[in-house]
Design a protein around this motif. Sequence first.
Motif, PDB file in Angstrom:
ATOM      1  N   LEU A 163       1.161  -7.235 -10.380  1.00 25.00           N
ATOM      2  CA  LEU A 163       0.978  -7.826  -9.533  1.00 25.00           C
ATOM      3  C   LEU A 163       1.408  -8.467  -7.891  1.00 25.00           C
ATOM      4  O   LEU A 163       0.872  -8.558  -6.810  1.00 25.00           O
ATOM      5  CB  LEU A 163       0.886  -9.633  -9.982  1.00 25.00           C
ATOM      6  N   VAL A 165       1.745  -5.816  -6.251  1.00 18.27           N
ATOM      7  CA  VAL A 165       1.196  -4.898  -5.281  1.00 18.27           C
ATOM      8  C   VAL A 165       0.051  -6.008  -4.381  1.00 18.27           C
ATOM      9  O   VAL A 165       0.263  -6.160  -3.384  1.00 18.27           O
ATOM     10  CB  VAL A 165       0.628  -3.436  -5.951  1.00 18.27           C
ATOM     11  N   PHE A 166      -0.628  -6.770  -5.209  1.00 18.03           N
ATOM     12  CA  PHE A 166      -1.283  -7.727  -4.496  1.00 18.03           C
ATOM     13  C   PHE A 166      -0.715  -9.137  -3.473  1.00 18.03           C
ATOM     14  O   PHE A 166      -0.920  -9.453  -2.267  1.00 18.03           O
ATOM     15  CB  PHE A 166      -2.616  -8.437  -5.097  1.00 18.03           C
ATOM     16  N   VAL A 167       0.468  -9.460  -4.184  1.00 18.89           N
ATOM     17  CA  VAL A 167       0.935 -10.971  -4.631  1.00 18.89           C
ATOM     18  C   VAL A 167       2.448 -10.357  -3.787  1.00 18.89           C
ATOM     19  O   VAL A 167       3.002 -10.595  -4.492  1.00 18.89           O
ATOM     20  CB  VAL A 167       1.101 -12.187  -5.177  1.00 18.89           C
ATOM     21  N   ARG A 168       2.831 -10.318  -2.661  1.00 21.30           N
ATOM     22  CA  ARG A 168       4.189  -9.619  -2.263  1.00 21.30           C
ATOM     23  C   ARG A 168       5.311 -10.563  -2.548  1.00 21.30           C
ATOM     24  O   ARG A 168       6.002  -9.790  -2.379  1.00 21.30           O
ATOM     25  CB  ARG A 168       4.198  -9.572  -0.240  1.00 21.30           C
ATOM     26  N   ASP A 169       4.603 -11.380  -2.304  1.00 21.77           N
ATOM     27  CA  ASP A 169       5.959 -13.147  -2.111  1.00 21.77           C
ATOM     28  C   ASP A 169       6.117 -13.056  -3.583  1.00 21.77           C
ATOM     29  O   ASP A 169       7.365 -13.839  -4.297  1.00 21.77           O
ATOM     30  CB  ASP A 169       5.311 -13.820  -2.214  1.00 21.77           C
ATOM     31  N   HIS A 253      -7.147   0.583  -7.993  1.00 18.87           N
ATOM     32  CA  HIS A 253      -7.464   0.144  -7.118  1.00 18.87           C
ATOM     33  C   HIS A 253      -5.539  -0.201  -6.273  1.00 18.87           C
ATOM     34  O   HIS A 253      -5.919  -0.763  -5.139  1.00 18.87           O
ATOM     35  CB  HIS A 253      -7.473  -1.165  -7.418  1.00 18.87           C
ATOM     36  N   GLU A 255      -4.024   1.793  -4.709  1.00 23.46           N
ATOM     37  CA  GLU A 255      -3.825   2.520  -3.546  1.00 23.46           C
ATOM     38  C   GLU A 255      -4.307   1.747  -2.556  1.00 23.46           C
ATOM     39  O   GLU A 255      -4.428   1.905  -1.200  1.00 23.46           O
ATOM     40  CB  GLU A 255      -4.880   4.239  -3.784  1.00 23.46           C
ATOM     41  N   ASP A 256      -5.764   1.320  -2.488  1.00 20.20           N
ATOM     42  CA  ASP A 256      -6.240   0.094  -1.493  1.00 20.20           C
ATOM     43  C   ASP A 256      -5.691  -0.813  -1.321  1.00 20.20           C
ATOM     44  O   ASP A 256      -5.558  -1.303   0.376  1.00 20.20           O
ATOM     45  CB  ASP A 256      -7.643   0.158  -2.321  1.00 20.20           C
ATOM     46  N   PHE A 257      -4.724  -1.019  -1.768  1.00 23.21           N
ATOM     47  CA  PHE A 257      -3.563  -2.175  -1.251  1.00 23.21           C
ATOM     48  C   PHE A 257      -2.323  -2.209  -0.800  1.00 23.21           C
ATOM     49  O   PHE A 257      -1.435  -2.936  -0.386  1.00 23.21           O
ATOM     50  CB  PHE A 257      -4.078  -3.810  -2.319  1.00 23.21           C
ATOM     51  N   LEU A 258      -1.657  -0.998  -1.117  1.00 21.82           N
ATOM     52  CA  LEU A 258      -0.206  -0.124  -1.167  1.00 21.82           C
ATOM     53  C   LEU A 258      -0.133  -0.449   0.392  1.00 21.82           C
ATOM     54  O   LEU A 258      -1.336  -0.057   1.263  1.00 21.82           O
ATOM     55  CB  LEU A 258       0.077   0.891  -1.843  1.00 21.82           C
TER      56      LEU A 258
END
Lengths: 258, 414
Positions: A163, A165-169, A253, A255-258
């Motif tokens: 999570l 990776v997608f939601v940084r906070d 996925h 790698e696409d969001f990092l």
Amino acid sequence: MPTHSLTLIGQFLQRELRNRFSGSFSGGLWALIQPLVQLAVYTFVFVHVFKARLPGSDAPGFVPFLVTALWPWTAFSEAILRSTTAVQENAALIGKIALPRKVFVFAAVGSSFLVHSLGFVAIVLILKLLGQRIDLAGLPLALLLYVPLLLLTTGLALVLSALQVFVRDLIQALGQILMLMMFAAPVFYARESLPEHLRHWLDLNPFTFYAESFRSVLLGYGHIEAPRLAIAVLVAVAAMLIGSWFFRRLDRHFEDFL
Amino acid sequence: MTHDAALPSVLVQASGLGKRYPKVFHRRDRLRALASLMTGRRGVDSIPVLHDVHLRVRRGESLGLIGENGAGKSTLLKLIAGVLTPSEGSVRVDGRVGALLELGAGFHPEYSGRDNVTMSAVLYGLKPAELRAKLDEIIAFADIGRYIDEPVKHYSSGMVVRLGFAVVAALRPDLLITDEVLAVGDEAFQKKCIRWIEDYLGGGGTLLLVSHSMYHVQKLCRHALWLRDGGVAAYGDVFDVTQAYLAYQERKSGEQAARSQKVDASQEFAVIGVALNGVAADRPTVLECGADLQVEARIHSRDGRLPVVAFGLARADGTPVYGVTTEMESVAPVRDGDTFVARIDFPRLPLLPGSYSLRVHSMDSEGVRAFDTVERAITIRGESREFGLVRLEHRWPDAVDRARRSDTEVPDGR
């Protein structure tokens, strides 16, 4: 799990431990100093300032009572905090070398558990030497309790690290959530100290079982009931399965969001 | 060895391979992406970077990937290396991959070279026992002396590449992937790497190479794939593909040059036309190796004075090959109305296959000042393993013997 993954976990675990201790002035000694200092602080605050007493005539001293639940909690919460950012922090590596990403999570959880379970053993022995009433025969059982706790932690860590990776906070919120969870478990207090109608709410917190069980095997304070043990193991296994599924779902996925 | 088999097995197989990167600029986008990934629905806005790539690399083959920056070369390599997940199609690799995708990937700056070698060898899948056996070999190959025990943050970029390549070399992977990393090391190390790669290919290894150096691609690869805007522009024999690519590049730079340089009739001497072998259009001239070249240049002289015309040949990268002026050889351009025409013939042009440019400069009557320049691209076709720019006339005094001893190609000075 393939041997390659195991080797990788071993390497990353070594590196985690080295990162923690080799840069510091005192090196590996810090692993022992830190819990001792913490122990001294808690003894001072709870025993000498708050004059904390436990309910019950055969109740153990407050310090061993606290230690037996607080050390496993530290392993749990630190493992969660460290592993949640494990994937994100290794973004550079993930983008360059094909390797199973879950090894980062395993290494972060593993290193926290290794450090704090060793610290746990050390501090239990120290308390025994200081003349506290501790049942050393319960120590192997106590270490066995770390196994379902490790499963539960790893399962949660897999979900949280994916999570993050997608939601940084997420990591910001997590510090608060963990603090709440600690006070909502019988770590600093005994279940019996709560008003009657609040006591059973504690069972919703997965850590309650561990806090009480560690005390039961080491201090003979309370006892482990078979159904609760079964539920705890079930929850741990379920957490691990769900965590693995969740992680595998998003893994491709990252790698696409990092 | 596998390459001795009649038809070696397929090592890399990609079909309909494509990659799109999701557009994530806001936190909202990330959440929406997360939701659609979890529910398995598609519909995240995305930017296509690679589409519809089919390729097949057999064991023992070598494939060069060429193309401009941003054409998708690195994305394709990452898909094959397994670092990225394809958005469309599939890719399969049957073997151990050693990928040098970036300088010092996986190196931790705080740790010594030795520690990093251990770590990255494990990352690439070397077993601890294998590593112990190979550690000395790796350190010897990297050849960075006492630096091996210093933190990597004190390394020069060349040293990092040396160490990285040494690790991958020790892996003896089934498939070696390198992304333009050879360009960083010094010449001695580059040569060492190329020697190693040639040896590796000779032993049945398979190579995927991204390079902007057509020299390296032609030297190391037998096939090439040219990517343009995420799609395959050409795929096949390395000479055909690299020549097509270079011709395209020159056409592009020629267009740019033409845009930036309008004929300035107010100049004292302007080059108003250049024809190669009778063709005046500004497009690359393709010649077979050893063909004749005739150049005709038309110069406008504002005051009707006699110009001096200079002709020069340079390799595509700017290295001069030959230059001469009408004044040097006491030739006067011929007056044709209010313009002058200078012609020069190069019989059996001895340029080796590759890309070159021909420049025509107009100079004042004294041959002191250059006023105008027109450039034309020339591609020399053909296959040759000779080095350099031109084929020098030569002979082998012992050629008869050599031809009998082995069947190696004997250049005949065509």
